[in-house]
Design an enzyme around this catalytic site. Structure first.
Site, mmCIF file in Angstrom:
data_model
loop_
_atom_site.group_PDB
_atom_site.id
_atom_site.type_symbol
_atom_site.label_atom_id
_atom_site.label_comp_id
_atom_site.label_asym_id
_atom_site.label_seq_id
_atom_site.Cartn_x
_atom_site.Cartn_y
_atom_site.Cartn_z
ATOM 1 N N CYS A 258 0.842 -1.199 0.000
ATOM 2 C CA CYS A 258 0.000 0.000 0.000
ATOM 3 C C CYS A 258 0.881 1.254 0.000
ATOM 4 O O CYS A 258 0.528 2.266 -0.593
ATOM 5 C CB CYS A 258 -0.903 0.014 1.229
ATOM 6 N N CYS B 178 23.028 0.952 1.350
ATOM 7 C CA CYS B 178 24.052 1.571 2.194
ATOM 8 C C CYS B 178 25.455 1.408 1.625
ATOM 9 O O CYS B 178 26.315 2.274 1.812
ATOM 10 C CB CYS B 178 23.981 0.988 3.608
ATOM 11 N N CYS C 100 -5.488 -2.836 -3.178
ATOM 12 C CA CYS C 100 -4.177 -3.474 -3.057
ATOM 13 C C CYS C 100 -4.248 -4.915 -3.552
ATOM 14 O O CYS C 100 -5.156 -5.671 -3.164
ATOM 15 C CB CYS C 100 -3.715 -3.451 -1.601
ATOM 16 N N CYS D 64 -3.567 -7.104 0.013
ATOM 17 C CA CYS D 64 -4.276 -7.053 1.294
ATOM 18 C C CYS D 64 -5.700 -6.542 1.218
ATOM 19 O O CYS D 64 -6.348 -6.354 2.261
ATOM 20 C CB CYS D 64 -3.478 -6.222 2.306
#
Length: 379
Positions: free
Chosen positions: A285, A299, A356, A359
């Protein structure tokens, strides 16, 4: 009914005429010293089943706690259940000891003594207490990644007394990790991260069972990794694993505690759509599609200030503990942003997407996809 409050020195006289003397503090509190002649029964236990401990409602009962407030409240509760001869010791055990009256230390087995000493600060919190601490000891957490986010999270979950921690990581310790991945040290370079993590965490709290799993998380093993866990903590550093964890948590109805860091910033949230469809959003979502690689370097490419994953990882650990204890308001439906340079937190409200693909209420689980291809921009 007014409850009589008596001085500690009056208790002996009451005992001589047959009164029952009960210390209503918790076991860990009584371990520091208990008034001679008293029987330890925690207040909640006494109030829940008074007839089990005091079958005769006409017997005289003297109650004591630490300073007098809880014993007075317990006496009022017993009065409401038909007990008529009640007294509370003013000043409680603190005053008893100050006046030099005889006391003793209850005999506890090694396990109970370790529990009381190790978690003494948790046991003082009404929101945790002995019952909550035992709940933590029964809890099982799945931690994905023993790196920058997983290190502080794991440290504090184990210190807090989570009973079982399953750590999944297929990498080995590298010197570049040590600037932020505090589970590891110089002597463990080239060792599997899960083995290094197990050694560190077992030394911190031998009561916690550490389950090292040296595997990369894939669609082939994620269902097995989810078995018998209560909460999943996402310490991954790549989008394919984040999407996979989100989908698996929806499929299995597990809350997912999310965190991500880059440079001087981090973010955290709780995605609980698997248990609360239509009310709580999921990761998809928030990110229906992954950002392109040039806008989301990891990173190793963009760098990260070492303390940033520490701060975000601790936020994640706090959210896991709240979920396990059933206390407070979690970050479900909220995305917490942290900016270390400005030393500022801000919050964004998140809503469940009614369309979605994962879900939406009533939508069947579509199955796992090729997440590497999906995150690379494939269909």
């Amino acid at each position: 009914m007014s409850i009589e409050e008596i001085d500690p020195r009056q208790v002996r006289e009451r005992l001589a005429r047959g009164a029952r003397f009960i210390d209503v503090r918790e076991e860990h509190e009584r371990a520091g010293g208990q008034a001679e002649g008293s029987l330890g029964i925690a207040r909640a236990e006494l109030e829940a089943e008074p007839a089990l401990h005091l079958p005769d409602r006409e017997v005289e009962v003297v109650l004591i706690c630490q300073r007098g407030a809880r014993s007075l409240a317990a006496a009022r509760a017993l009065s409401a259940q038909g007990y008529a001869r009640l007294a509370s010791v003013a000043g409680g055990t603190s005053r008893w000891l100050e006046e030099g009256l005889p006391a003793f230390e209850p005999v506890l087995d090694e396990d109970r003594r370790d529990f009381n000493e190790r978690y003494s600060r948790h046991l003082l919190l009404p929101e945790v207490g002995a019952a909550g601490q035992r709940r933590l000891e029964r809890a099982r957490v799945l931690l994905i990644g023993a790196g920058g986010l997983g290190s502080p999270s794991a440290y504090y979950l184990v210190a807090a007394g989570v009973g079982r921690l399953r750590i999944v990581d297929d990498d080995v310790v590298d010197r570049s990790n040590l600037q932020r991945q505090i589970l590891h040290g110089e002597a463990r370079i080239d060792l599997p991260k899960v083995d290094s993590a197990q050694a560190t965490l077992s030394a911190l709290n031998p009561r916690t069972r550490i389950e090292p799993v040296r595997e990369r998380v894939t669609a082939a093993n994620v269902d097995a990794l989810m078995q018998d866990v209560d909460v999943v903590l996402d310490g991954a550093d790549n989008f394919p694993v984040r999407y996979l964890l989100n989908d698996a948590c929806i499929r299995h109805g597990k809350p997912l505690v999310y965190g991500a860091v880059q440079r001087f910033e981090g973010q955290a949230s709780v995605f609980d759509a698997g248990r609360h469809r239509g009310r709580c959003p999921c990761y998809r979502c928030l990110f229906p599609e992954p950002p392109s690689p040039e806008f989301a370097p990891n990173c190793a490419e963009a760098g990260v200030l070492g303390v940033v994953p520490g701060i975000v990882g601790l936020v994640q650990a706090a959210e896991v503990l709240k979920l396990l204890l059933g206390i407070g308001d979690t970050l479900a439906g909220r995305l917490l942003h942290f900016d270390a340079l400005a030393m500022r937190f801000r919050e964004t409200r998140l809503r469940a997407d009614p369309d979605c693909p994962l879900c939406a209420p009533g939508r069947p689980f579509p199955g796992y996809i090729d997440y590497q291809r999906f995150c690379a921009g494939g269909s």
